[in-house]
Design an enzyme around this catalytic site. Structure first.
Site, PDB file in Angstrom:
ATOM      1  N   PRO A 143       0.835  -1.210   0.000  1.00 31.84           N
ATOM      2  CG  PRO A 143      -0.210  -1.210   2.086  1.00 31.84           C
ATOM      3  CD  PRO A 143       0.642  -2.044   1.184  1.00 31.84           C
ATOM      4  CB  SER A 177       0.589   2.641   4.080  1.00 30.72           C
ATOM      5  OG  SER A 177       1.382   1.767   3.321  1.00 30.72           O
ATOM      6  N   GLY A 205       7.321   1.655   2.945  1.00 33.88           N
ATOM      7  CA  GLY A 205       8.472   1.839   2.037  1.00 33.88           C
ATOM      8  C   GLY A 205       8.147   1.605   0.581  1.00 33.88           C
ATOM      9  CB  SER A 248       8.696   6.071  -2.414  1.00 38.67           C
ATOM     10  OG  SER A 248       9.348   6.329  -1.217  1.00 38.67           O
ATOM     11  CB  ALA A 291       9.517  -1.163  -2.808  1.00 40.46           C
ATOM     12  CG  ASP A 297      12.099   3.722   4.386  1.00 42.30           C
ATOM     13  OD1 ASP A 297      12.467   3.508   5.550  1.00 42.30           O
ATOM     14  OD2 ASP A 297      11.041   4.311   4.104  1.00 42.30           O
TER      15      ASP A 297
END
Ligand code: MEV
Length: 327
Positions: free
Chosen positions: A88, A91, A94, A96, A98, A141
């Site tokens: 999602p 949320s 992470g 962005s 990924a 992240d």
């Protein structure tokens, strides 16, 4: 630069922060794990550059444009980029990071850059993330999505962890330095993370800015940031020992500090209360303000049901999954 024929596919995992969000931006230790949920990208040669059918644009796709500039030259024909994801957005998981890790891996594979290391990928992804977050972002992240497994950031090289590389970032007050490590865990098949999503979108940049202005107004609150670092270190020690009861305690303690810092929300608190009775520890995860909470539990079904009854959407994952790679 040679171009690989055919569609190029890559994917990268979501991440969940067990300890140290926000404090890690100020150089304190933190621990994050790669989740089972992933984002997939597919590149196909096309007439123009596009993402999901819309023209590639620096305002709408800042991470992709930054990676394209860094990794591709004019010999590369335009590509259409298709993204599918079970992470999602906005949320705290992470999405962005990924996206950056998966697109970076796909671009490197496209140009057959075999020597494109994880360190290079996570450095580029971190720079793109920092730009998108108004200059303040830790590499937590991006290195977790790149490396997978369990990632530990610290202000020093940690014992019992595998040191990977040093990341630095220029900030207005000087330079921030993080030592990035991975941690191998003894496998415990009975331990799960249940993520509860409030469904409220809270951009990381706004949450990071909120903490920055609280610290500017009251510099003595840096004590709270340092206390989070102490709890992260305690949680890390418990993880290394495989003592999940102590890991859970440290997570719940970390949450109290995050709540006091002002980054929780009523919706997060409701989901956290619902998960507590069946969990070893519960906290918000990521930037807060909305987004997700995480419960460490040996009863994933019961914990997920309790969170859903309280209005949250759930995801279940084991701890530590594969990092970014070509599919
Ligand atoms: C966001 O997932 C984690 C934060 O600590 C920001 C960062 O580390 O850049 C809130």
């Amino acid at each position: 630069m040679g171009v690989e024929a055919g569609p190029q596919k890559a994917s990268a995992p979501a991440k969940c922060i067990l300890f140290g969000e926000h404090a890690v931006v100020y150089g304190e230790p933190a621990v994050a794990v790669a989740l089972e949920q992933r984002l997939h990208v597919q590149l196909r040669p096309s007439k123009t550059w596009s993402v999901g059918g819309s023209p590639l644009h620096p305002d709408r796709h800042p991470h992709i444009v930054a990676l394209k500039t860094a990794l591709l030259d004019d010999s590369i024909p335009p590509m259409s980029i298709h993204i599918s994801s079970d992470i999602p957005r906005a949320s705290g998981l992470g999405s962005s990071a990924a996206l950056s890790a998966a697109v970076g891996r796909a671009f490197a594979a496209l140009t057959q850059q075999q020597d494109f290391t994880n360190e290079a990928l996570s450095t580029l992804a971190h720079q793109a993330e920092a730009q998108a977050q108004g200059g303040l972002a830790s590499p937590l992240d991006t290195s977790t999505s790149t490396e997978g497994g369990i990632v530990v950031l610290s202000d020093k090289k940690e014992e019992f962890c595998t040191w990977l590389y040093t990341r630095t970032l220029a900030v207005p007050t000087g330079e921030r330095v993080w030592e990035v490590h991975s941690l191998d865990l003894k496998r415990d098949d009975d331990i799960y993370l249940v993520l509860g999503n409030t469904g409220i979108h809270a951009p990381t940049s706004a949450q990071v800015a909120l903490v920055a202005s609280a610290l500017e107004e009251s510099p003595e609150r840096m004590q709270e940031i340092k206390a989070m670092g102490t709890i992260s270190r305690r949680g890390l020690d418990a993880l290394k020992r495989g003592d999940y009861t102590a890991v859970g305690h440290a997570m719940s303690e970390n949450h109290v500090l995050l709540r006091n810092l002002g980054v929780s929300s009523y919706e997060l608190e409701d989901l956290i209360q619902a998960a507590l009775p069946t969990s070893l520890g519960v906290k918000l995860t990521g930037a807060g303000g909305g987004g997700c909470m995480v419960a460490l539990t040996r009863q994933p079904k019961e914990t997920a049901e309790a969170i859903e009854l309280a209005g949250g959407r759930t995801l279940v994952s084991r701890i530590g999954n594969a990092g970014a790679g070509t599919d």
